[in-house]
Write a protein that holds these residues in place. Structure first.
Motif, mmCIF file in Angstrom:
data_model
loop_
_atom_site.group_PDB
_atom_site.id
_atom_site.type_symbol
_atom_site.label_atom_id
_atom_site.label_comp_id
_atom_site.label_asym_id
_atom_site.label_seq_id
_atom_site.Cartn_x
_atom_site.Cartn_y
_atom_site.Cartn_z
ATOM 1 N N GLY A 372 0.812 -1.215 0.000
ATOM 2 C CA GLY A 372 0.000 0.000 0.000
ATOM 3 C C GLY A 372 0.836 1.250 0.000
ATOM 4 N N PHE A 373 1.910 1.258 0.797
ATOM 5 C CA PHE A 373 2.778 2.432 0.837
ATOM 6 C C PHE A 373 3.472 2.648 -0.513
ATOM 7 C CE2 PHE A 373 2.440 1.661 5.432
ATOM 8 C CZ PHE A 373 2.189 2.953 5.869
ATOM 9 N N ALA A 374 3.942 1.574 -1.129
ATOM 10 C CA ALA A 374 4.584 1.699 -2.439
ATOM 11 C C ALA A 374 3.592 2.144 -3.503
ATOM 12 C CB ALA A 374 5.226 0.372 -2.833
ATOM 13 N N LEU A 375 2.372 1.618 -3.424
ATOM 14 C CA LEU A 375 1.343 1.974 -4.402
ATOM 15 C C LEU A 375 1.001 3.454 -4.345
ATOM 16 C CD1 LEU A 375 -0.708 0.968 -6.517
ATOM 17 C CD2 LEU A 375 -2.302 0.560 -4.637
ATOM 18 N N ALA A 376 1.044 4.041 -3.147
ATOM 19 C CA ALA A 376 0.728 5.466 -3.003
ATOM 20 C C ALA A 376 1.654 6.317 -3.846
ATOM 21 C CB ALA A 376 0.823 5.867 -1.531
ATOM 22 N N ALA A 377 2.946 6.004 -3.844
ATOM 23 C CA ALA A 377 3.904 6.770 -4.653
ATOM 24 C C ALA A 377 3.677 6.540 -6.138
ATOM 25 C CB ALA A 377 5.332 6.388 -4.274
ATOM 26 N N ALA A 378 3.452 5.280 -6.516
ATOM 27 C CA ALA A 378 3.246 4.972 -7.932
ATOM 28 C C ALA A 378 1.992 5.631 -8.480
ATOM 29 C CB ALA A 378 3.161 3.455 -8.124
ATOM 30 N N TYR A 379 1.030 5.904 -7.611
ATOM 31 C CA TYR A 379 -0.231 6.513 -8.043
ATOM 32 C C TYR A 379 -0.188 8.033 -7.978
ATOM 33 C CZ TYR A 379 -5.288 6.927 -8.571
ATOM 34 O OH TYR A 379 -6.540 7.238 -9.026
ATOM 35 N N LEU A 380 0.421 8.574 -6.933
ATOM 36 C CA LEU A 380 0.426 10.022 -6.724
ATOM 37 C C LEU A 380 1.375 10.761 -7.641
ATOM 38 C CD1 LEU A 380 -0.098 12.665 -5.010
ATOM 39 C CD2 LEU A 380 1.724 11.871 -3.504
ATOM 40 N N LEU A 381 2.594 10.259 -7.763
ATOM 41 C CA LEU A 381 3.667 11.032 -8.384
ATOM 42 C C LEU A 381 3.429 11.424 -9.841
ATOM 43 C CD1 LEU A 381 6.197 12.124 -6.991
ATOM 44 C CD2 LEU A 381 5.063 10.335 -5.703
ATOM 45 N N PRO A 382 2.912 10.535 -10.715
ATOM 46 C CA PRO A 382 2.712 10.976 -12.105
ATOM 47 C C PRO A 382 1.807 12.193 -12.217
ATOM 48 C CG PRO A 382 2.518 8.597 -11.940
ATOM 49 C CD PRO A 382 2.576 9.107 -10.538
ATOM 50 N N TRP A 383 0.745 12.245 -11.404
ATOM 51 C CA TRP A 383 -0.164 13.389 -11.475
ATOM 52 C C TRP A 383 0.467 14.646 -10.882
ATOM 53 C CZ3 TRP A 383 -4.094 12.967 -14.594
ATOM 54 C CH2 TRP A 383 -4.608 11.696 -14.869
ATOM 55 N N ALA A 384 1.368 14.483 -9.928
ATOM 56 C CA ALA A 384 2.082 15.632 -9.378
ATOM 57 C C ALA A 384 3.157 16.133 -10.339
ATOM 58 C CB ALA A 384 2.712 15.264 -8.033
ATOM 59 N N MET A 385 3.657 15.251 -11.201
ATOM 60 C CA MET A 385 4.707 15.625 -12.152
ATOM 61 C C MET A 385 4.146 16.280 -13.408
ATOM 62 S SD MET A 385 6.743 12.032 -11.630
ATOM 63 C CE MET A 385 8.137 12.223 -12.734
ATOM 64 N N LEU A 386 2.917 15.973 -13.761
ATOM 65 C CA LEU A 386 2.353 16.453 -15.023
ATOM 66 C C LEU A 386 2.231 17.975 -15.107
ATOM 67 C CD1 LEU A 386 1.309 15.610 -17.762
ATOM 68 C CD2 LEU A 386 -0.949 15.237 -16.757
ATOM 69 N N PRO A 387 1.830 18.706 -14.055
ATOM 70 C CA PRO A 387 1.772 20.170 -14.178
ATOM 71 C C PRO A 387 3.114 20.806 -14.546
ATOM 72 C CG PRO A 387 0.513 19.473 -12.273
ATOM 73 C CD PRO A 387 1.224 18.262 -12.779
ATOM 74 N N SER A 388 4.206 20.248 -14.049
ATOM 75 C CA SER A 388 5.525 20.775 -14.410
ATOM 76 C C SER A 388 5.809 20.558 -15.892
ATOM 77 C CB SER A 388 6.620 20.107 -13.565
ATOM 78 O OG SER A 388 6.457 20.392 -12.194
ATOM 79 N N VAL A 389 5.332 19.449 -16.438
ATOM 80 C CA VAL A 389 5.499 19.181 -17.868
ATOM 81 C C VAL A 389 4.727 20.214 -18.688
ATOM 82 C CG1 VAL A 389 5.011 17.521 -19.710
ATOM 83 C CG2 VAL A 389 5.876 16.719 -17.503
ATOM 84 N N VAL A 390 3.517 20.553 -18.255
ATOM 85 C CA VAL A 390 2.714 21.561 -18.950
ATOM 86 C C VAL A 390 3.412 22.918 -18.913
ATOM 87 C CG1 VAL A 390 0.503 22.778 -18.969
ATOM 88 C CG2 VAL A 390 0.571 20.336 -18.447
ATOM 89 N N ASP A 391 3.933 23.292 -17.762
ATOM 90 C CA ASP A 391 4.629 24.573 -17.636
ATOM 91 C C ASP A 391 5.880 24.606 -18.506
ATOM 92 O OD1 ASP A 391 2.747 25.456 -15.864
ATOM 93 O OD2 ASP A 391 3.932 25.048 -14.064
ATOM 94 N N GLU A 392 6.619 23.511 -18.512
ATOM 95 C CA GLU A 392 7.839 23.450 -19.325
ATOM 96 C C GLU A 392 7.508 23.623 -20.800
ATOM 97 O OE1 GLU A 392 11.583 20.383 -19.654
ATOM 98 O OE2 GLU A 392 9.589 19.633 -20.175
ATOM 99 N N ALA A 393 6.444 22.981 -21.256
ATOM 100 C CA ALA A 393 6.060 23.091 -22.659
ATOM 101 C C ALA A 393 5.691 24.522 -23.017
ATOM 102 C CB ALA A 393 4.889 22.153 -22.954
ATOM 103 N N GLU A 394 5.028 25.241 -22.105
ATOM 104 C CA GLU A 394 4.675 26.636 -22.393
ATOM 105 C C GLU A 394 5.925 27.495 -22.520
ATOM 106 O OE1 GLU A 394 1.920 30.326 -20.782
ATOM 107 O OE2 GLU A 394 2.170 28.549 -19.525
ATOM 108 N N LEU A 395 6.902 27.267 -21.653
ATOM 109 C CA LEU A 395 8.126 28.050 -21.716
ATOM 110 C C LEU A 395 8.934 27.729 -22.968
ATOM 111 C CD1 LEU A 395 9.223 27.844 -17.988
ATOM 112 C CD2 LEU A 395 8.416 29.876 -19.189
ATOM 113 N N MET A 396 8.832 26.507 -23.451
ATOM 114 C CA MET A 396 9.599 26.100 -24.623
ATOM 115 C C MET A 396 8.938 26.530 -25.929
ATOM 116 S SD MET A 396 10.831 22.274 -23.465
ATOM 117 C CE MET A 396 11.798 22.000 -24.933
#
Length: 565
Positions: A372-396
């Motif tokens: 359960g603890f490992a699953l929390a990271a595998a589930y949470l992190l991609p959605w937390a990382m995606l906004p940074s990808v959107v911001d990076e694309a706008e700057l590029m």
């Protein structure tokens, strides 16, 4: 005496620009209130509960209660998910064209919940053709509704606030709500089914059409409870949140087609690496989720009466793990945190391959706690990382379209679920799955469900249990390893993320400054603009003279750099 003016993001009145005759200045946008974050989290109930209940119970329901052949279930899951993925991309394009995200949520919530309820009305005394057609039709409508809800809801994360830290907090609230929704949905539905016989209901093979009536009633009661909760959460969200960040609606001549949007998204290396990693990890999550109940019944049979406890331990520990992983993420970065979670999940799943069928349930609970603890990271992190990808694309690129990124991200998430569920159903069909009705016991002429000793309900061959072990304990961990390779190639390190945050802050300040009367002439200096774009290549589109004129009018500092070149 100085003058006052205000610039409103969306419908919010909190972001005010204040300036004097001597020196303009900008107030910082106020953070989101706890009530607003709670309202946003409530919106997660619609998809989280429905996806959790269908993920854990729909596959066994179709195989054991609706008595559909695994090949039919496999085709239904694959076609349904492909349809879902395609409609997700279409909804993403429509959201870009009609960007009122809260209106989308208000419109699609009720029909989505209705389709979910009717999905569980497949009666055993219908012919197999009728059962298959009804289940397939309701599944298509349900997938269409979840697409229309999920894309605008997840894109709302970026629209609620400019500050990445505020967005990360909103994402955490949403993930916590989703985990709690999974716990509620799976736990409550499992409890209700247990009161109506659970998976051990006797259904005689010799034409006893009413053998599963009690269990079917349990499924309908559970569906009604979940539908009510989903409706409440889905309608609270759009009335309780604020879209502070204005959607950047392009002129008609600048709008792009779906194929152009796809090219735009996949020009981002960060998006490609994150999406691919998430796809393989999600294949595992969905494959395990859709088959864990069958695994407990036919592989480790000593767990079949304790499924609710195992699931409760798994989801509860995942819930506790969410804030812990958030603290870790802030210290070591999102990419490394994602790696730790994924690498921790794989060996725990592999253990499931080796467990004997009489393993004590205590071992299973301990394993679920750790997983359960490992699953929390595998589930949470991609959605937390995606906004940074959107911001990076706008700057590029100078272009911002979060709906496109979120739509394609959800597209591949749903494709992964379809492939996992269809593949696993096909695998147990090849392994020799039979209709789980009860045969007469040895020495008995007929099976009478009122006399348990007259029936033999353990009819699945050992090969079915072995196939489930292979799906959960070997193929799943192998897919995680592939995902880890792509996580390692994800280019947004903590240092890069800091550069993105600084770049977005300066870009936002420049956009605000352009809207203050008398300040248009006070654009960013060339030095500041160069600092903003360090590490963010200027796209060819920005060097186009027509685009330069438009973007400079919007106060975009990237255009100033491109023009000087």
């Amino acid at each position: 005496m100085g003058k006052f003016s205000s610039h409103t993001y969306g419908t919010d009145e909190t972001a005010k620009s204040v300036y004097t005759d001597d020196e303009p200045s900008l107030e910082v946008v106020e953070p989101m209130s706890s009530l607003e974050k709670l309202s946003f989290a409530m919106g997660a109930l619609v998809n989280a509960i429905s996806v959790a209940c269908t993920g854990f119970f729909l596959n066994p329901f179709l195989l054991e209660i609706a008595s559909l052949r695994p090949s039919i279930v496999s085709a239904m899951m694959l076609v349904g998910r492909v349809f879902d993925a395609i409609t997700t991309a279409i909804v993403g394009a429509l959201v870009s064209k009609y960007p009122n995200l809260r209106l989308w949520l208000k419109v699609v919530t009720v029909p989505t919940c209705a389709a979910y309820f009717f999905l569980w009305m497949v009666w055993n005394n219908w012919s197999e053709t009728y059962r298959a057609v009804w289940a397939f039709g309701m599944y298509m409508l349900f997938q269409l509704g979840t697409s229309g809800y999920h894309v605008p809801y997840t894109a709302l994360t970026v629209r609620m606030h400019w500050d990445p830290k505020q967005r990360d907090l909103a994402t955490t609230w949403r993930m916590l709500a989703e985990i709690l929704s999974v716990l509620f949905g799976a736990g409550v539905q499992g409890f209700i089914l247990a009161q109506y016989g659970g998976g051990d209901d006797c259904r005689a093979c010799e034409g006893n059409d009413d053998g599963s009536t009690d269990e079917q009633t349990g499924y309908l009661i559970a569906a009604f409870v979940m539908t009510v909760v989903m409706l409440v959460g889905g309608l609270i969200c759009p009335f309780g949140v604020i879209e502070r960040v204005e959607a950047k609606v392009e002129a008609e001549e600048d709008k792009v087609s779906t194929s152009q949007a796809l090219k735009f998204a996949f020009k981002s290396r960060s998006f490609v690496m994150l999406t691919t990693a998430f796809f393989f990890v999600w294949l595992t999550v969905q494959g395990v989720q859709g088959n864990i109940l069958l695994y407990c019944k036919y592989a480790v049979k000593s767990w079949k009466d304790d499924f609710q406890y195992l699931l409760g331990a798994l989801v509860l520990c995942a819930t506790i793990g969410m804030p812990l992983w958030m603290m870790v993420m802030k210290r070591i970065g999102k990419r490394l945190t994602y790696l730790i979670g994924a690498c921790g999940l794989a060996p725990m799943l592999h253990v499931l391959y080796w467990l004997p069928d009489d393993t004590p349930v205590g071992y299973g609970i301990a394993l679920c706690v750790a997983a359960g603890f490992a699953l929390a990271a595998a589930y949470l992190l991609p959605w937390a990382m995606l906004p940074s990808v959107v911001d990076e694309a706008e700057l590029m690129t100078g272009r911002r379209d979060e709906a496109v990124f979120y739509a394609f991200f959800v597209f591949f998430m749903k494709m992964g679920a379809g492939v996992a569920l269809a593949g696993s159903a096909l695998a147990i069909d090849i392994a020799g799955w039979v209709d789980p009705c009860c045969l007469p016991a040895d020495g008995q002429d007929v099976c009478d469900c009122d006399i348990p000793a007259s029936c033999n309900c353990d009819v699945q061959p050992e090969s079915v249990g072995n196939a489930l072990r292979l799906i959960v304990g070997v193929i799943g961990p192998g897919l995680i390893v592939v995902g880890v390779v792509f996580i390692l190639m994800f280019p947004i390190t903590p240092e890069r993320e800091s550069e993105i945050e600084e770049g977005m802050k300066q870009l936002r300040d420049a956009d605000n400054a352009a809207l203050i009367p008398g300040r248009n002439s006070k654009r960013m200096s060339t030095q500041n603009a160069v600092a903003l774009t360090q590490g963010f290549p200027i796209s060819g589109a920005l060097r186009n003279s027509e685009n330069l004129t438009d973007r400079r009018a919007d106060g975009n500092p990237l255009a100033v750099i491109a023009e000087r070149e």
